[in-house]
Motif scaffolding. Structure first.
Motif, short mmCIF file in Angstrom:
data_model
loop_
_atom_site.label_atom_id
_atom_site.label_comp_id
_atom_site.label_asym_id
_atom_site.label_seq_id
_atom_site.Cartn_x
_atom_site.Cartn_y
_atom_site.Cartn_z
N LYS A 93 28.34 32.05 45.29
CA LYS A 93 29.18 32.44 44.16
C LYS A 93 30.66 32.16 44.41
O LYS A 93 31.45 32.16 43.47
N LEU A 94 31.04 31.95 45.66
CA LEU A 94 32.46 31.83 45.97
C LEU A 94 33.14 30.64 45.31
O LEU A 94 34.24 30.78 44.77
N PRO A 95 32.56 29.40 45.38
CA PRO A 95 33.24 28.29 44.68
C PRO A 95 33.44 28.57 43.21
O PRO A 95 34.45 28.17 42.62
N GLU A 96 32.49 29.27 42.62
CA GLU A 96 32.64 29.61 41.22
C GLU A 96 33.84 30.52 41.01
O GLU A 96 34.63 30.35 40.06
N VAL A 97 34.02 31.47 41.90
CA VAL A 97 35.17 32.38 41.81
C VAL A 97 36.47 31.60 41.98
O VAL A 97 37.44 31.80 41.25
N LYS A 98 36.47 30.70 42.95
CA LYS A 98 37.68 29.93 43.21
C LYS A 98 38.05 29.05 42.02
O LYS A 98 39.21 29.01 41.58
N LEU A 99 37.07 28.31 41.48
CA LEU A 99 37.33 27.45 40.34
C LEU A 99 37.79 28.25 39.14
O LEU A 99 38.70 27.84 38.40
N LYS A 100 37.19 29.41 38.96
CA LYS A 100 37.57 30.25 37.84
C LYS A 100 39.03 30.69 37.96
O LYS A 100 39.78 30.75 36.98
N ASN A 133 37.95 25.20 29.46
CA ASN A 133 37.27 26.40 28.96
C ASN A 133 37.10 27.35 30.12
O ASN A 133 36.41 27.05 31.10
N HIS A 134 37.73 28.50 30.05
CA HIS A 134 37.72 29.43 31.19
C HIS A 134 36.35 30.04 31.42
O HIS A 134 36.16 30.79 32.38
#
Length: 546
Positions: A351-358, A543-544
Motif C-alpha cells: 500500500k505504501l507506493p499508493e500512499v506516496k503517489l497520492k 485525478n486525486h
C-alpha cells in the motif's frame, strides 16, 4: 530648481573662506567661488593679490561679477535648510555638536567659529579680532568643532587640509612638499564628496542585505510550516498502516513515529538556529545602517574620512543564498520501518507506493505545450494538451527556442522552485520520451538525453524496452506496461521521479542533483514507425482518486 538642488550637496554652496552658505558668490580667474565680501576683505588684508585656496597669484586685482545662477541656488538651499531645521528641530539638534568658547571665563558661551591656526574656538565676542585684525583675518575659520588638535598635522603643526590617496591619510600642505611629494593628494572636500557617495552606495547594499535576510526568515518559517504538515501526514499514514497489525508490531509503529518526530524536531531546531542567526545579522546590519545613515549626514570631513574605513568594510555575514530548510517526503522512512517486519507486513507494504503517489498528486500543475519550442513536424491539438509526429516537416521560421534536430517539445510553464507533478497518457505508443529539461539545453544540434546535458528523462523503445537515461542508460524491468506516466520533481531536493499511475508504482528516480535553472516538462512522441507509433502523448488532468 527644486529637483536640481536636491541633487547637489551642501558643500557645493559653501564659501571657501567663511565656510558658510554663499552670499553674492563670485568666480575667481582660477575657478574658485568665494563670497564677494570675503574675497574683497582677504585681498584688502594681503600685500599679494592671490587666490586663498590655490595660492594662484594675479598681476592685478581681477574684476568680480556675481554668479547669478549659483547665487539663486544658494539662496534656495539656505531656505531649504531653514525649513528642515524648523520642521525637524530634534533631528537637526541631534546632528549639531555644541562647542563652548575656549576664551570665555566663568560661564562659557557657545562658540561661533573654530580657528585652525589658533586651534581655539571663539564665541561671537571673542571672534571679533579675527574679523578686524588683518593678520588674524588670514586665519582659516570653520564651524565650531571639538578636539582641534586632532585636525592639525602632528609633524608640521599645520591644518590637515589635504588627503593622500596613496597612503590613505589626511595631510597638511607641508606634507605634500616632503614625505608625500610624489603622492596623489587632493583637497579634503574632494575626497569627502567621493567617500560620501560611496557611503550612500554601501548603505543601500546593507539595506538590501537586510531585506534579503528578512525574506529568508519568511522562507524558513514557511518551510517549518510545510514540515509540520508533512509530519502530520506521516503520523496519519503510519496510523493507517499499523492499526491493522497485531500487537507484535506496535513497537515498530512507535519507532516510526519517533523517527518522524525527531526529523521534525531536527528541522525546527535547525530553523530556530538559522532564524536566530539571521535575526542577529539583521540587528547588526541595522546597527551598521544607522551608523552609515548618521555618518552620511555629517558635515565633518575629517570625522567621515577617519570613520569611513571601519564602516565601509563589508560586514562579516554569512552567504544565505544556498541556505534553506526543506520538508521531506518521509515515505522512505515508512518503507524502511515496515520492511523490517515479518511477512505479515507484506500486504501493508504494497500500500505504501499508493500512499506516496497520492501525496505527490497534491503538487499537480497545469501543463500546456509551448509551440515556439516544437520540432517543425510535430502536430499539437488546439488546447495544446496533445502532441504527435506528423508525416511532413512544416516550413516554419526558426526561432531560438525551437528544436530542429529532435522531434520534441517543451511545456510552456517553467519551474525554478518547489515541487510539481503532471501526468501523461502514453497508451497505444511503442516509443516515447518523457521528463524535464533545463532551460539552457541545446536546441539546434544533436541531442543526447542525460543529466549532464540538462535532461532527466525516461524512454520507451520497440514497445517494451524501457530505460532511464541517466548517462549511461539504466534498463528498467517493469511488471506492467505503463498506460499513464506521472512525473514528479522536487527542485530543492534535486529529485525527478517517474510513476506508473495505474499500477501505483515507482518507475525510476533521479536523485542527488542540484538544479540552478528553470526546469521545463519535456515531451517527445518519437517517430511514427510506419503508423505503429502514431498515437499522441496526452497531458491528462490529475485525478486525486487515481
Amino acid at each position: 530648481m527644486a529637483a536640481s538642488s536636491s541633487l547637489l550637496s551642501e558643500e557645493q554652496f559653501l564659501c571657501s573662506i567663511c565656510l558658510d552658505v554663499f552670499t553674492e558668490p563670485v568666480s575667481s580667474p582660477c575657478g574658485h567661488r568665494p563670497c564677494r565680501t570675503c574675497i574683497t576683505k582677504y585681498w584688502d588684508s594681503n600685500d599679494l593679490c592671490q587666490c586663498p585656496m590655490c595660492k594662484n597669484k594675479f598681476d592685478k586685482r581681477p574684476d568680480l561679477f556675481v554668479n547669478t545662477l549659483i547665487s539663486e541656488m544658494a539662496a534656495q538651499f539656505r531656505q531649504t535648510v531653514e525649513v528642515k531645521a524648523t520642521s525637524s528641530p530634534d533631528q537637526c539638534s541631534a546632528m549639531i555638536v555644541e562647542v563652548s568658547c575656549d576664551v570665555c571665563t566663568g560661564m562659557k558661551l557657545k562658540a561661533l567659529k573654530s580657528c585652525l591656526v589658533c586651534q581655539t574656538s571663539y564665541c561671537e565676542t571673542h571672534l571679533e579680532p579675527h574679523q578686524r585684525v588683518p593678520a588674524l583675518k588670514r586665519h582659516k575659520l570653520i564651524n565650531p568643532v571639538e578636539n582641534l588638535e586632532d585636525r592639525m598635522c602632528k609633524k608640521h603643526d599645520r591644518p590637515l587640509e589635504l588627503f593622500c590617496r596613496s597612503d590613505q591619510t589626511c595631510v597638511c600642505q607641508f606634507c605634500t612638499e616632503t614625505d608625500h611629494m610624489t603622492h596623489d593628494t587632493v583637497p579634503l572636500e574632494e575626497e569627502y564628496g567621493e567617500r560620501k557617495a560611496q557611503l550612500g552606495k554601501t548603505e543601500a547594499e546593507v539595506q538590501q542585505m537586510i531585506q534579503e535576510r528578512l525574506k529568508k526568515v519568511q522562507e524558513i518559517k514557511h518551510s517549518v510550516d510545510l514540515s509540520k504538515r508533512e509530519a502530520e501526514r506521516e503520523r496519519s499514514d503510519s496510523v493507517q498502516v499499523f492499526t491493522a497489525l497485531v500487537r507484535s508490531i506496535e513497537r515498530s509503529q512507535a519507532e516510526l513515529i519517533e523517527v518522524i518526530e525527531e526529523k521534525l524536531k531536527a528541522t525546527e531546531t535547525q530553523a530556530e538556529g538559522l532564524i536566530k542567526e539571521l535575526e542577529q545579522e539583521i540587528t547588526e546590519l541595522k546597527s551598521r545602517s544607522t551608523e552609515l545613515e548618521q555618518l552620511s549626514h555629517t558635515e565633518d570631513h575629517l570625522h567621515l574620512l577617519q570613520s569611513f574605513p571601519s564602516l565601509f568594510t563589508p560586514p562579516d555575514t554569512r552567504d544565505w543564498s544556498e541556505v534553506s530548510v526543506h520538508s521531506d517526503l518521509c515515505v522512505g522512512t515508512v518503507r524502511r520501518a515496515v520492511s523490517q517486519l515479518e511477512e505479515t507486513l507484506n500486504k501493508e507494504m504494497e500500500k505504501l507506493p499508493e500512499v506516496k503517489l497520492k501525496r505527490i498528486q497534491q503538487y499537480a500543475v497545469d501543463v500546456t505545450l509551448d509551440p515556439d519550442t516544437a520540432y517543425p513536424s510535430l502536430i499539437m491539438s488546439q488546447d495544446r494538451k496533445q502532441v504527435k509526429r506528423g508525416d511532413t516537416k512544416q516550413d516554419l521560421p526558426d526561432n531560438p527556442k525551437m528544436f530542429i534536430s529532435c522531434p520534441c517539445v517543451l511545456g510552456m510553464e517553467g519551474f525554478s522552485a518547489g515541487r510539481f507533478y503532471y501526468k501523461v497518457t502514453v497508451k497505444g505508443k511503442t516509443a516515447w520520451d518523457l521528463g524535464v529539461a533545463r532551460e539552457s539545453v541545446n536546441r539546434k544540434g544533436n541531442i543526447t538525453l542525460n543529466p549532464k546535458n540538462g535532461y532527466w528523462t525516461v524512454w520507451l523503445r520497440k514497445g517494451n524496452e524501457y530505460k532511464a537515461l541517466a548517462g549511461p542508460g539504466v534498463p528498467l524491468s517493469l511488471r506492467e506496461k505503463p498506460q499513464k506516466v506521472g512525473v514528479f520533481v522536487d527542485y530543492e531536493e534535486g529529485q525527478v521521479s517517474f510513476y506508473d499511475v495505474e499500477a501505483r508504482s515507482l518507475i525510476y528516480s533521479f536523485t542527488g542533483y542540484t538544479f540552478t535553472e528553470k526546469l521545463y516538462p519535456y515531451f517527445s512522441p518519437c517517430s511514427n514507425y510506419g503508423g505503429e507509433n502514431s498515437a499522441p502523448l496526452i497531458i491528462s488532468p490529475v485525478n486525486h482518486t487515481d
